[in-house]
Design an enzyme around this catalytic site. Structure first.
Site, PDB file in Angstrom:
ATOM      1  N   ASP B 193       2.608  11.851   0.610  1.00  0.00           N
ATOM      2  CA  ASP B 193       2.823  10.895   1.711  1.00  0.00           C
ATOM      3  C   ASP B 193       4.230  11.073   2.294  1.00  0.00           C
ATOM      4  O   ASP B 193       5.221  10.957   1.587  1.00  0.00           O
ATOM      5  CB  ASP B 193       2.652   9.478   1.115  1.00  0.00           C
ATOM      6  CG  ASP B 193       2.989   8.341   2.069  1.00  0.00           C
ATOM      7  OD1 ASP B 193       3.243   8.583   3.254  1.00  0.00           O
ATOM      8  OD2 ASP B 193       2.979   7.174   1.576  1.00  0.00           O
ATOM      9  N   HIS B 366       5.257   2.239   2.050  1.00  0.00           N
ATOM     10  CA  HIS B 366       5.500   3.663   1.813  1.00  0.00           C
ATOM     11  C   HIS B 366       6.889   3.898   1.236  1.00  0.00           C
ATOM     12  O   HIS B 366       7.867   3.337   1.720  1.00  0.00           O
ATOM     13  CB  HIS B 366       5.355   4.442   3.121  1.00  0.00           C
ATOM     14  CG  HIS B 366       4.006   4.303   3.746  1.00  0.00           C
ATOM     15  ND1 HIS B 366       2.950   5.137   3.432  1.00  0.00           N
ATOM     16  CD2 HIS B 366       3.518   3.406   4.634  1.00  0.00           C
ATOM     17  CE1 HIS B 366       1.887   4.770   4.121  1.00  0.00           C
ATOM     18  NE2 HIS B 366       2.204   3.718   4.854  1.00  0.00           N
TER      19      HIS B 366
END
Lengths: 553, 553
Positions: B193, B366
């Site tokens: 990610d 995130h």
């Protein structure tokens, strides 16, 4: 003691087109005359101005316009205002006046008004019943000032845009001593910048960006490109200073960067010796590690230097691996995607891209909550009217005023067109007048003095031309699926052949661009808009609003 | 040892529509099947899907789809994929599967695939030649997982979305121990990610938002509205917990908030007792200080609960002075202006609006740079392929990998459609296949199972209908300046009477809305789109792409 009416015509409930009318004893003084940039839903519009109706109807009362600083959202509508009404006097500090002169010159309006240059250290001047002086304020452009107006209704402090930078690059701090002194004399009303009222704490000093440049620039071995607002003279100066120390020469790229760079250097606000300056066409001759390019386009504007560089479409500047691009600005809300697109393109070409998310290369020009509290504490006004901001920012500023001891009746949450009456009894909203938006279209066509100024009433005169085209492909294989279609409204007789010509022109422009792999919708729109605007104006001397609707299928 | 081909079909060079193909020995396993939301220039499009061409052409090879977590950008295109190809097996953790089941049920696809619920603590499972297991990852939705695939070409860790939250609300930390263990066994490739790779430091724990709620909610005396993503179960739980402690009941408002709330409660991921829940219509009966409303619309989506509340257009919920609205989310780039508009409207109605700019009411899901470095350090892969992000984010992630000791040939900067070959010799890009966007249009029309799925080739089948209308006034005095005009493309015969009917319908819809003071362009567009889509479908069973172009003059 008498009465003063204060009427914001722009800047409340929005960020942009700041303009405030001060009216007393049959005289009007206007503080600032700014413009705004259109939102995406304002299709076919290049600029947005305040509605000047109120001033048009009272032209004979206008004694002058006083400007707080040289940003477009404070001075940009001045030429358009002057085409509508006679403005006898324009008053501003030195750099602001320098920027405005160049603007008026472009519009052929330079001889239409007396220009008074005033410094914050000059004696007050008189305009009608108003006795006015400037107070030095730090901001993201040099020579910014607050305006203090002694009005028949009481003393008013109008801050303009500011931050409390205690270490500004030019040493010109916000003059807290003078503000305190004026506070001691008694202030009836404070109109204050609300931009960052929602944000806690203090805005960092402009010097922080210089420190970042000092970390970044000496280490780099490729070409360095710094993009910022062309008016941010100190930002440019700081980048240029570090670059020159590292043996780099400086190029100014982009129309407004060149123009503002020249004005700032001529007036002594920027110091880059002639022999350290490169022309854009000399860039190819100099090694890449001896170059610093200052360029426009930090908002991702479609035809700006940075956008053209990012799309490999600039005549003089390109990037390659090893180069560094510094985007020294924050995207204005609504511009984020364009800026992100440019960053991605530049990164893909191999450049290292530094921006506010990954390096401290930008600070705001507007003070945050603690700074607003400080100003309220220094000025100690009887009433506070938050200006310069969307409603949520005005509401946050109002809350700071409340917490700062301003009584509820002294908190004036006005909107554009509110009539605020100031007298010995305090300030209150008493009426509402016409205020709104006027659209400017057609900057791409011909001379800047010759653009179309239109509001709702005038639009019907020149009409609307809508161009619809469907195209395929954003991967370099773009093509039109069919010839463009046109919808014309409010065009006069004989338009049929013209429409055929326009259709052919739109098709030609799009096919040429697509053949050159230009598939960015915004760029295509811009080119179609300009090309068709030129044809229509050539044939008819009219400027319909031109809306290219391009659909990717 | 053999070869594995890894082909990202979405999620690289963009945020959204994540989908990666793993292919070996005539078998394909797909990790994630997400969707993206259209940009403004994608006129007339409701959703964007990956191009499934590659999978359509290899349908017989597909062994199953493995899902990392239940966000739309990871599971949203699954039903559309299943309409195109047979998916024998879907594997996911418990909550993810719960959310997917409900989605498949709506599309009438529930019996089309075997559903395998797997926990990160289960033994590995086999799909074709791939031996697969989950690893617990913390994210902004419960039950998120990384996928570890033992492939014929080597071991791959595919992180999904994650942060290293050491104090997650449910105690389900990112399983750094298992990641280290897998690292010790040897990892050939890490797909990680990249969303926050550009940002220095660590993302704060979700618990920080709970602490903010604990500061904010008990002090408030009016109605409290919390808007967040409906999938952010822990966010909702934290708000509900504080509210219930203060004697407030909880209402779920907005379709996806109700749906996800039910699923999360039924599966035990959320704990709000039945007697603490209010139905929206009961809100009027309870004092405002005994209410907490959890609602959708944190992105300012035009027809969402929060937008309708902000425009005073919601059947059950309104705000008044004394109420508090908490926008517990960050606008996705491109949504800023809509969210700001909603905040301004709510502030104008007298609500206090708390959002990420003025209160710590949101944290990212995130991980930032230090977290990405930590994962690279734990997994110690031979190669890193940044996924999930715009190009600049992938480039920043690549730089972190470089600094983390990954050799240059092990840094795979791929794009959608890149074919990455993994073998004992390492990973490298060997080919490029078709990858792109497929548009979904027509969600406003009829049943969700019945929407139009179209790509470039298919568009011409149903055609395009462009509606152009010019209107005046955004100050409550809106009116059409002339009847709307229509441009139809790719409509069959007999369309003339249909076009007349559509023109009349567009005019009726717009006039009705303008008479009701609805002047927001986006809302008007949405209503015109839905109304005309309905008429066209009724008469022709076709779904042209409908583009309302509304020009304010």
């Amino acid at each position: 003691m008498g009465i003063c009416r204060i009427i914001p015509l722009g800047g409340l409930g929005e960020v942009g087109k700041n303009m405030t009318v001060y009216e007393a004893e049959d005289s009007i003084v206007v503080v600032d005359a700014g413009l705004a940039f259109p939102r995406d839903e304002h299709l076919g519009v290049d600029l947005v101005l305040p509605d000047f109706t109120y001033l048009r109807e009272r032209e004979h009362m206008i004694r002058g316009v006083v400007l707080t600083h040289g940003h477009e959202d404070h001075v940009g509508s001045l030429p358009y205002l002057m085409r509508e009404v006679r403005v006898p006097v324009i008053v501003a500090t030195r750099l602001t006046l320098g920027l405005v002169k160049s603007k008026l010159d472009e519009h052929g309006l330079l001889r239409e008004a007396e220009l008074w240059e005033k410094s914050p250290y000059d004696d007050p001047f008189q305009l009608g019943p108003f006795r006015i002086e400037f107070v030095r304020m730090a901001h993201s452009i040099p020579d910014a000032a607050a305006v203090v107006l002694e009005t028949p209704g009481g003393r008013v402090v109008h801050t303009g845009d500011y931050k409390l930078d205690h270490t500004p690059v030019d040493g010109q701090r916000t003059d807290v001593g003078k503000l305190a002194d004026i506070g001691n004399r008694g202030v009836s009303l404070l109109l204050g910048d609300s931009t960052n009222a929602e944000r806690a704490g203090f805005t960092q000093s402009e010097r922080v960006v210089g420190e970042a440049f000092r970390q970044i620039i000496p280490q780099r071995t490729g070409r360095i490109i710094v993009s910022s607002f062309a008016s941010n003279v100190h930002r440019m100066q700081q980048a240029a200073d570090v670059a020159m120390e590292c043996g780099r020469k400086v190029a100014f790229v982009g129309r407004s960067m060149r123009k503002n760079g020249n004005i700032a250097r001529n007036l002594g606000y920027m110091n880059v010796p002639d022999d350290m300056i490169m022309r854009p066409h000399e860039l190819a001759e100099l090694p890449r590690d001896q170059q610093l390019i200052l360029c426009t386009g930090s908002q991702g504007e479609p035809m700006s230097a940075m956008t053209r560089i990012a799309y490999n479409d600039h005549p003089a500047v390109s990037v390659e691996p090893g180069d560094t691009v510094i985007i020294s600005a924050k995207p204005i809300p609504g511009n984020e995607l364009r800026v992100h697109d440019a960053i991605n393109r530049l990164a893909k070409m191999g450049a290292e891209v530094l921006h506010e998310d990954n390096a401290p290369v930008h600070v705001s020009g507007h003070g945050k909550a603690e700074e607003l509290r400080t100003i309220i504490g220094l000025v100690r006004p009887r009433a506070v009217m938050p200006v310069h901001g969307e409603f949520r920012m005005l509401a946050a500023h109002a809350q700071l005023a409340r917490e700062g001891g301003i009584p509820e009746e002294g908190i004036i949450l006005a909107e554009n067109g509110s009539v605020v009456e100031l007298s010995e009894h305090g300030a209150r909203i008493v009426d509402q007048v016409t205020a709104g938006m006027t659209f400017v279209d057609g900057l791409g066509v011909g001379d800047v003095a010759d653009v179309a100024l239109r509001d709702r009433r005038r639009l019907s005169e020149d009409g609307v031309l809508i161009v619809v085209a469907t195209l395929t492909g954003s991967n370099g294989d773009g093509a039109l699926t069919a010839p463009p279609e046109l919808i014309a409204r409010g065009f006069g007789e004989g338009a049929d052949t013209l429409l055929d010509e326009l259709r052919a022109e739109a098709q030609r422009v799009l096919e040429d661009l697509l053949a050159d792999d230009v598939t960015e919708i915004k760029l295509l729109q811009e080119h179609v808009h300009d090309a068709l605007g030129g044809v229509v104006y050539d044939r008819t001397r009219r400027r319909p609003m031109i809306l290219p609707v391009l659909v990717e299928v």
